[in-house]
Scaffold this motif. Sequence first.
Motif, PDB file in Angstrom:
ATOM      1  N   TYR A   1      -4.611   6.958  -7.414  1.00  0.00           N
ATOM      2  CA  TYR A   1      -4.839   5.599  -7.923  1.00  0.00           C
ATOM      3  C   TYR A   1      -5.519   5.673  -9.272  1.00  0.00           C
ATOM      4  CZ  TYR A   1      -3.815   4.157  -3.205  1.00  0.00           C
ATOM      5  OH  TYR A   1      -3.194   3.972  -2.002  1.00  0.00           O
TER       6      TYR A   1
ATOM      7  N   VAL B   1     -12.291   2.504  -5.292  1.00  0.00           N
ATOM      8  CA  VAL B   1     -11.348   2.894  -4.237  1.00  0.00           C
ATOM      9  C   VAL B   1     -12.086   3.042  -2.912  1.00  0.00           C
ATOM     10  CG1 VAL B   1      -9.658   4.619  -3.501  1.00  0.00           C
ATOM     11  CG2 VAL B   1      -9.800   3.978  -5.923  1.00  0.00           C
TER      12      VAL B   1
ATOM     13  N   ALA C   1     -12.731  -0.299  -1.432  1.00  0.00           N
ATOM     14  CA  ALA C   1     -11.497  -0.906  -0.938  1.00  0.00           C
ATOM     15  C   ALA C   1     -11.139  -0.402   0.454  1.00  0.00           C
ATOM     16  CB  ALA C   1     -10.350  -0.634  -1.909  1.00  0.00           C
ATOM     17  N   TRP C   2     -11.546   0.823   0.790  1.00  0.00           N
ATOM     18  CA  TRP C   2     -11.274   1.402   2.106  1.00  0.00           C
ATOM     19  C   TRP C   2     -12.389   1.134   3.114  1.00  0.00           C
ATOM     20  CZ3 TRP C   2      -7.296   4.271   4.281  1.00  0.00           C
ATOM     21  CH2 TRP C   2      -6.224   4.568   3.441  1.00  0.00           C
TER      22      TRP C   2
ATOM     23  N   LEU D   1     -10.481  -4.808   2.552  1.00  0.00           N
ATOM     24  CA  LEU D   1      -9.419  -4.322   3.443  1.00  0.00           C
ATOM     25  C   LEU D   1      -8.491  -5.455   3.869  1.00  0.00           C
ATOM     26  CD1 LEU D   1     -11.427  -1.829   5.637  1.00  0.00           C
ATOM     27  CD2 LEU D   1      -9.250  -1.288   4.524  1.00  0.00           C
TER      28      LEU D   1
ATOM     29  N   TRP E   1      -5.504  -6.060   1.544  1.00  0.00           N
ATOM     30  CA  TRP E   1      -4.419  -5.128   1.255  1.00  0.00           C
ATOM     31  C   TRP E   1      -3.904  -4.325   2.446  1.00  0.00           C
ATOM     32  CZ3 TRP E   1      -4.799   0.078   2.143  1.00  0.00           C
ATOM     33  CH2 TRP E   1      -6.089   0.617   2.276  1.00  0.00           C
ATOM     34  N   TRP E   2      -4.608  -4.231   3.528  1.00  0.00           N
ATOM     35  CA  TRP E   2      -4.282  -3.280   4.582  1.00  0.00           C
ATOM     36  C   TRP E   2      -2.915  -3.519   5.237  1.00  0.00           C
ATOM     37  CZ3 TRP E   2      -5.672   1.392   5.841  1.00  0.00           C
ATOM     38  CH2 TRP E   2      -5.417   1.893   7.115  1.00  0.00           C
TER      39      TRP E   2
ATOM     40  N   GLN F   1      -0.360   0.698   0.955  1.00  0.00           N
ATOM     41  CA  GLN F   1      -0.855   1.450  -0.193  1.00  0.00           C
ATOM     42  C   GLN F   1      -0.415   0.805  -1.507  1.00  0.00           C
ATOM     43  OE1 GLN F   1      -3.091   4.301   0.270  1.00  0.00           O
ATOM     44  NE2 GLN F   1      -2.994   2.957   2.044  1.00  0.00           N
TER      45      GLN F   1
ATOM     46  N   LEU G   1      -2.716  -1.981  -2.050  1.00  0.00           N
ATOM     47  CA  LEU G   1      -3.983  -1.471  -2.562  1.00  0.00           C
ATOM     48  C   LEU G   1      -3.872  -1.170  -4.063  1.00  0.00           C
ATOM     49  CD1 LEU G   1      -6.863  -0.419  -2.455  1.00  0.00           C
ATOM     50  CD2 LEU G   1      -5.972   1.728  -1.519  1.00  0.00           C
TER      51      LEU G   1
ATOM     52  N   TRP H   1      -4.079  -4.396  -5.807  1.00  0.00           N
ATOM     53  CA  TRP H   1      -5.427  -4.960  -5.737  1.00  0.00           C
ATOM     54  C   TRP H   1      -6.335  -4.243  -6.740  1.00  0.00           C
ATOM     55  CZ3 TRP H   1     -10.411  -3.454  -5.018  1.00  0.00           C
ATOM     56  CH2 TRP H   1     -11.342  -4.479  -4.816  1.00  0.00           C
TER      57      TRP H   1
END
Length: 166
Positions: free
Chosen positions: A24, A31, A34-35, A41, A44-45, A155, A158, A161
């Motif tokens: 990314y 990052v 974001a996880w 989450l 985008w998940w 992904q 993500l 995002w």
Amino acid sequence: MERTNTMQFEIAADGRSVHISRQYAAPLEQVWKAWTEASILDQWWAPEPWKCHTKHMDFREGGEWLYSMNGPDGEVAWSRCSYGEIELLSYFEGKDNFCDEHGQPNADMPSMHWRTEFSENEMGTRVENHLRAKSAEDLSQLVDMGFREGFEMGQNNLGDWLANNK
């Protein structure tokens, strides 16, 4: 030079493990958040047109993330990630399984052990996911359900995002 929007998906020779990686063009801290933060989450998940909704998340060793993926026709699929070892900005481990809305595991569905690793480099951040199922049959069941395609769609979400939230 590696493209930042290409996900690599490799099933191991044992048939029960898979390695997924993606680069990314974003800093490690962004990052990682974001996880590991439910509010991000949820954005985008899930693979579109599905949406992710977190019921609760306690991102710490011994904590859990209970969430649903909600389909466009009212479908609801629940999952729970029970967090194991966590090293800030480096990796986290967990066991993910399908469940009901209370987090009770669905014994008819496979579960996976995850290790998600983060490393910063000159292009941004690389994320490596190492997943292991109890058996090759369990991994095959997940792949047959569209896991690879759904994970790649997430992904891509993500990546979008991260690009829109610099």
